[in-house]
Write a protein that holds these residues in place. Structure first.
Motif, PDB file in Angstrom:
ATOM      1  N   VAL A 179       0.857  -1.168   0.004  1.00  0.00           N
ATOM      2  CA  VAL A 179       0.105   0.055  -0.008  1.00  0.00           C
ATOM      3  C   VAL A 179       0.871   1.436   0.075  1.00  0.00           C
ATOM      4  CG1 VAL A 179      -1.790   1.087   1.168  1.00  0.00           C
ATOM      5  CG2 VAL A 179      -1.952  -1.158   1.324  1.00  0.00           C
ATOM      6  N   ALA A 180       0.857   1.888  -1.158  1.00  0.00           N
ATOM      7  CA  ALA A 180       1.384   3.320  -1.142  1.00  0.00           C
ATOM      8  C   ALA A 180       0.611   4.362  -0.330  1.00  0.00           C
ATOM      9  CB  ALA A 180       1.970   3.738  -2.566  1.00  0.00           C
ATOM     10  N   ALA A 230       3.852  -7.508  -8.860  1.00  0.00           N
ATOM     11  CA  ALA A 230       3.249  -7.054  -7.427  1.00  0.00           C
ATOM     12  C   ALA A 230       2.217  -6.216  -7.715  1.00  0.00           C
ATOM     13  CB  ALA A 230       4.613  -6.530  -6.867  1.00  0.00           C
ATOM     14  N   GLU A 231       1.320  -6.297  -6.958  1.00  0.00           N
ATOM     15  CA  GLU A 231       0.178  -5.634  -6.906  1.00  0.00           C
ATOM     16  C   GLU A 231       0.222  -4.472  -5.627  1.00  0.00           C
ATOM     17  OE1 GLU A 231      -2.615  -6.011  -8.746  1.00  0.00           O
ATOM     18  OE2 GLU A 231      -2.027  -7.716  -9.392  1.00  0.00           O
ATOM     19  N   LEU A 232      -0.186  -3.313  -6.248  1.00  0.00           N
ATOM     20  CA  LEU A 232       0.322  -2.094  -5.565  1.00  0.00           C
ATOM     21  C   LEU A 232      -1.281  -1.355  -5.364  1.00  0.00           C
ATOM     22  CD1 LEU A 232       2.133   0.040  -4.445  1.00  0.00           C
ATOM     23  CD2 LEU A 232       2.193   0.894  -6.577  1.00  0.00           C
ATOM     24  N   ARG A 233      -1.380  -0.883  -3.901  1.00  0.00           N
ATOM     25  CA  ARG A 233      -2.616   0.042  -3.852  1.00  0.00           C
ATOM     26  C   ARG A 233      -2.202   1.286  -3.517  1.00  0.00           C
ATOM     27  NH1 ARG A 233      -7.582  -2.145  -2.928  1.00  0.00           N
ATOM     28  NH2 ARG A 233      -7.962  -0.621  -1.303  1.00  0.00           N
ATOM     29  N   VAL A 234      -2.878   2.231  -3.870  1.00  0.00           N
ATOM     30  CA  VAL A 234      -2.660   3.493  -3.616  1.00  0.00           C
ATOM     31  C   VAL A 234      -3.639   4.156  -2.809  1.00  0.00           C
ATOM     32  CG1 VAL A 234      -1.813   5.772  -4.894  1.00  0.00           C
ATOM     33  CG2 VAL A 234      -1.290   3.570  -5.772  1.00  0.00           C
ATOM     34  N   THR A 235      -3.238   4.866  -1.635  1.00  0.00           N
ATOM     35  CA  THR A 235      -4.318   5.724  -0.913  1.00  0.00           C
ATOM     36  C   THR A 235      -4.600   7.037  -1.554  1.00  0.00           C
ATOM     37  OG1 THR A 235      -2.705   6.473   0.572  1.00  0.00           O
ATOM     38  CG2 THR A 235      -4.046   4.350   1.065  1.00  0.00           C
ATOM     39  N   THR A 236      -3.352   7.697  -1.962  1.00  0.00           N
ATOM     40  CA  THR A 236      -3.351   9.137  -2.584  1.00  0.00           C
ATOM     41  C   THR A 236      -2.636   9.031  -3.918  1.00  0.00           C
ATOM     42  OG1 THR A 236      -3.385  10.179  -0.406  1.00  0.00           O
ATOM     43  CG2 THR A 236      -2.951  11.593  -2.416  1.00  0.00           C
ATOM     44  N   GLY A 237      -3.327   9.291  -5.075  1.00  0.00           N
ATOM     45  CA  GLY A 237      -2.615   9.213  -6.410  1.00  0.00           C
ATOM     46  C   GLY A 237      -1.561  10.331  -6.492  1.00  0.00           C
ATOM     47  N   GLY A 238      -0.577   9.912  -7.374  1.00  0.00           N
ATOM     48  CA  GLY A 238       0.197  10.559  -7.626  1.00  0.00           C
ATOM     49  C   GLY A 238       0.604  11.537  -8.728  1.00  0.00           C
ATOM     50  N   CYS A 239      -0.518  11.248  -9.615  1.00  0.00           N
ATOM     51  CA  CYS A 239      -0.710  11.796 -10.952  1.00  0.00           C
ATOM     52  C   CYS A 239      -1.728  12.921 -10.905  1.00  0.00           C
ATOM     53  CB  CYS A 239      -0.736  10.820 -12.038  1.00  0.00           C
ATOM     54  SG  CYS A 239       0.419   9.622 -12.223  1.00  0.00           S
ATOM     55  N   VAL A 290       2.248   6.764  -9.391  1.00  0.00           N
ATOM     56  CA  VAL A 290       1.232   5.956 -10.014  1.00  0.00           C
ATOM     57  C   VAL A 290      -0.074   6.798  -9.535  1.00  0.00           C
ATOM     58  CG1 VAL A 290       2.345   3.688 -10.262  1.00  0.00           C
ATOM     59  CG2 VAL A 290       1.432   4.377  -8.125  1.00  0.00           C
ATOM     60  N   ALA A 291      -1.098   6.677 -10.344  1.00  0.00           N
ATOM     61  CA  ALA A 291      -2.191   7.398 -10.028  1.00  0.00           C
ATOM     62  C   ALA A 291      -3.216   6.596  -9.151  1.00  0.00           C
ATOM     63  CB  ALA A 291      -2.844   8.075 -11.163  1.00  0.00           C
ATOM     64  N   GLU A 292      -3.275   5.370  -9.441  1.00  0.00           N
ATOM     65  CA  GLU A 292      -4.149   4.308  -8.949  1.00  0.00           C
ATOM     66  C   GLU A 292      -3.632   3.016  -8.692  1.00  0.00           C
ATOM     67  OE1 GLU A 292      -7.217   3.558 -11.913  1.00  0.00           O
ATOM     68  OE2 GLU A 292      -6.242   4.551 -13.176  1.00  0.00           O
ATOM     69  N   ASP A 293      -4.568   2.188  -7.868  1.00  0.00           N
ATOM     70  CA  ASP A 293      -4.359   0.850  -7.630  1.00  0.00           C
ATOM     71  C   ASP A 293      -3.950   0.165  -8.961  1.00  0.00           C
ATOM     72  OD1 ASP A 293      -5.145   1.471  -5.173  1.00  0.00           O
ATOM     73  OD2 ASP A 293      -6.736   0.056  -5.309  1.00  0.00           O
ATOM     74  N   PHE A 322       7.317  -1.561 -15.407  1.00  0.00           N
ATOM     75  CA  PHE A 322       6.236  -1.250 -16.057  1.00  0.00           C
ATOM     76  C   PHE A 322       5.002  -1.358 -15.011  1.00  0.00           C
ATOM     77  CE2 PHE A 322       8.603  -3.967 -18.929  1.00  0.00           C
ATOM     78  CZ  PHE A 322       8.823  -3.172 -20.093  1.00  0.00           C
ATOM     79  N   ALA A 323       3.970  -0.151 -15.336  1.00  0.00           N
ATOM     80  CA  ALA A 323       2.700  -0.043 -14.337  1.00  0.00           C
ATOM     81  C   ALA A 323       1.764  -0.238 -15.451  1.00  0.00           C
ATOM     82  CB  ALA A 323       2.824   1.351 -13.855  1.00  0.00           C
ATOM     83  N   THR A 324       0.803  -1.185 -15.100  1.00  0.00           N
ATOM     84  CA  THR A 324      -0.363  -1.626 -16.054  1.00  0.00           C
ATOM     85  C   THR A 324      -1.378  -0.640 -16.046  1.00  0.00           C
ATOM     86  OG1 THR A 324      -1.425  -2.681 -13.920  1.00  0.00           O
ATOM     87  CG2 THR A 324       0.123  -4.023 -15.384  1.00  0.00           C
TER      88      THR A 324
END
Length: 145
Positions: A54-55, A134-143, A112-115, A83-85
């Motif tokens: 979780v980011a 790896a799966e990545l969850r994002v609480t606040t998007g960076g974009c 990254v902007a989203e999960d 790569f980010a999907t």
């Protein structure tokens, strides 16, 4: 008695359930990977991707990629790609390596902007390709602007 679904038919049904945008994103990711490593099929194993599950801040997500390789002239990692999907441009970073490096490891921060799924691909000197994700969850998007 109903016939059992073949694996191909079951996969087709699952893929039909995906939204149209998912098709385009998967195509873009596959094309970006193909641009970097060609049509060589990737194998799992021998590569480790470390990223937080979780980011909290999608603007600065630390990512480390480590490839199990002796880094000798005969056997070494020539490149590592990240790569980010779900990013608008799936290719996030590419690193060129030489046998002079003590170990095949790179560290960076990505935005990254989203999960989504992060994919790491390593090209080896013998022409093989290794891959992990790896799966990545994002609480606040960076974009966000």
């Amino acid at each position: 008695m109903t016939p059992a679904l073949s694996r191909r038919a079951a996969l087709g049904l699952v893929l039909l359930a995906l939204p149209g945008g998912a098709w385009a994103q998967e195509d873009a990711v596959a094309a970006a990977i193909r641009d970097q490593v060609g049509d060589t099929p990737a194998t799992e194993g021998g590569i480790t991707l470390r990223a937080p599950p979780v980011a909290e801040n999608g603007g600065q997500v630390p990512v480390t990629v480590l490839v199990d390789s002796p880094q000798t002239v005969e056997s070494h990692v020539t490149a590592i790609h990240v790569f980010a999907t779900r990013n608008p441009t799936p290719g996030v970073a590419s690193f060129r390596l030489t046998p002079l490096m003590a170990r095949a490891e790179v560290q960076t921060r990505i935005r990254v902007a989203e999960d989504q799924r992060i994919i790491a691909v390593a090209s080896m000197s013998d022409g093989t390709v290794r891959q992990t994700a790896a799966e990545l969850r994002v609480t606040t998007g960076g974009c966000l602007s």
